[in-house]
Design an enzyme around this catalytic site. Structure first.
Site, PDB file in Angstrom:
ATOM      1  N   GLU A   1      -1.731  11.360   4.379  1.00 53.00           N
ATOM      2  CA  GLU A   1      -2.742  11.150   5.415  1.00 53.00           C
ATOM      3  C   GLU A   1      -2.638  12.303   6.407  1.00 53.00           C
ATOM      4  O   GLU A   1      -1.547  12.810   6.669  1.00 53.00           O
ATOM      5  CB  GLU A   1      -2.524   9.827   6.141  1.00 53.00           C
TER       6      GLU A   1
ATOM      7  N   GLU B   1       0.871  -1.179   0.000  1.00 47.81           N
ATOM      8  CA  GLU B   1       0.000   0.000   0.000  1.00 47.81           C
ATOM      9  C   GLU B   1       0.908   1.229   0.000  1.00 47.81           C
ATOM     10  O   GLU B   1       1.929   1.254   0.707  1.00 47.81           O
ATOM     11  CB  GLU B   1      -0.907   0.015   1.229  1.00 47.81           C
TER      12      GLU B   1
END
Length: 456
Positions: free
Chosen positions: A272, A267
């Site tokens: 974020e 991933e």
């Protein structure tokens, strides 16, 4: 002193002084007193000097200096030379040359290692024509994507819509009726669920044990149907949301689980953040982070080895638009903000990921861990497959992204009533969403590196 003359009193204001012992009629003429602040002697007229000696003073000055000829002053330090003194000059000069040489080498090495790849455009999305369903998919599920997130993702215009030519991803409150009475959300019955996992498609409210359906709704959209890359670049121009317990993300997942289920096939988290303000203990919307997820199972995820944070400079990422980018090749991957020079994450593919991980021989339940990537012979594995892009705003969660007990967090991750506790505190956090509680995306661009996937 009074003098009487013919009966008249005459007062002399100034009398000529008399030398003691002399007749009164012999007056003394006082010497002329020169003004020390007046014209120099040499410039006084002869009549003003009053005597021959004064005339001789016409050529005098206040100060007369004599120029000392070169060589008349002794310089003994030139005769006694200390051989160590020369190093006082030599050593700094050597240091300057060494510094310049090292700086030049670093600049040269940096330029040498920067690879300017040739790319083919894959996606140039400005949302001017709406949300293209051939490219974008709105995910519909209630599972929390493995992080125990509190949002139900929907395919409605309530949570993902185009406004003023830009994409808005906006969380909203769940229907109170679904929270306060026994209810079930079954996305399988409506055939809307985009997940193949049953638990991601069904949620229930049980007023007896305190469990509830997802307390908020939001959106998560991806490019799996129409835009994927294997090595290349990604740039997303977006403004992040402001609001307590919001979790915006721009990230990538593999199209196929070639090496196994998450996180074995990898991933890539480009960005974020958290919607809380800058006072939040773990960093709010003034900080973004970027990382890679990889490991033989969820309990052994090496994300922490390459997780990097970047602070906004005198502002927050919710105050304006920023470019969140990724450059990814067979040799390295790095993320950046606004310019490639402002890197966040940088990871070299210089040795196999199994060696980088230093994973234990077995997991906590005794199952032996095996290397799932060595068969390829590539140091970039598992990041050597097709990946697609995801944009979303999650809410809350029980995986530790929001630390227990920090900054008034209204739930505990391990509590079976975490979602209910979060819902009950909505009067605290919902007002913080009112102004900027949404992620606004201006554009999305993806490029494929030349030499891969039809880019020649």
């Amino acid at each position: 002193m009074d003098y009487r003359h013919n009966g008249t009193a005459t007062t002399t204001a100034q009398t000529t002084p008399m030398r003691p012992g002399t007749p009164e009629n012999e007056a003394i003429t006082p010497a002329v007193r020169t003004n020390p602040f007046g014209t120099p002697y040499g410039s006084l007229p002869a009549s003003g000097m009053g005597s021959t000696s004064a005339l001789n003073m016409q050529s005098q000055r206040y100060f007369h200096s004599r120029r000392i000829k070169k060589g008349e002053v002794e310089r003994p330090w030139l005769d006694r030379k200390d051989p160590k003194e020369k190093w006082v000059t030599i050593i700094p000069i050597i240091g300057i040359f060494i510094g310049l040489a090292v700086s030049g080498f670093l600049v040269w090495d940096g330029l040498r290692t920067v690879v300017n790849h040739v790319y083919c455009p894959v996606l140039d999305e400005t949302f001017s024509g709406g949300l293209n369903s051939k490219v974008w998919t709105k995910e519909v599920e209630v599972g929390g994507f493995g992080n125990g997130q509190f949002e139900q993702t929907t395919n409605t215009d309530e949570n993902a819509f185009i406004q003023n030519g830009m994409l808005h991803i906006k969380p909203t409150l769940q229907d109170p009726k679904l929270m306060d009475t026994n209810n079930v959300i079954n996305l399988l019955d409506s055939k809307q669920c985009t997940s193949t996992i049953w638990s991601n498609c069904v949620a229930a409210t049980n007023t007896t044990n305190g469990t509830v359906v997802n307390p908020v709704k939001s959106a998560r959209i991806n490019t799996k149907a129409g835009a994927t890359i294997k090595y290349g670049r990604v740039e997303v121009v977006a403004q992040l949301p402001a609001g307590d317990w919001l979790w915006p993300a721009i990230w990538m997942l593999p199209v196929n689980d070639t090496y196994g289920p998450w996180p074995t096939s990898g991933e890539i988290d480009i960005m974020e953040s958290r919607g809380n303000n800058y006072t939040y203990a773990q960093g709010g919307n003034n900080i973004v982070s970027s990382t890679l997820h990889w490991g033989p199972n969820p309990s052994n995820d090496g994300w922490w080895q390459n997780n990097v944070k970047r602070n906004a400079l005198h502002t927050t990422y919710s105050k304006g638009f920023h470019t969140f980018g990724l450059e990814w090749s067979e040799k390295y991957v790095f993320s950046y903000i606004d310019t490639r020079l402002l890197q966040v994450l940088y990871a070299n593919f210089d040795k196999p990921f199994w060696q980088k991980g230093n994973f234990p021989v077995s997991d906590s339940n005794g199952t032996r861990l095996t290397d799932p990537w060595s068969q390829t012979g590539r140091d970039s594995t598992p990041f050597d497959q097709d990946f697609y892009l995801i944009l979303n705003v999650a809410v809350g969660g029980t995986n530790g992204w929001f630390k227990d007990g920090a900054s008034g967090k209204p739930w505990v991750d391990a509590s079976p009533t975490a979602k209910r506790d979060f819902w009950d505190a909505r009067k605290q956090w919902e007002p913080t969403w009112k102004k900027d509680g949404q992620m606004i995306v201006k554009s999305v661009k993806m490029w494929q590196q030349q030499g891969y996937k039809g880019c020649r």
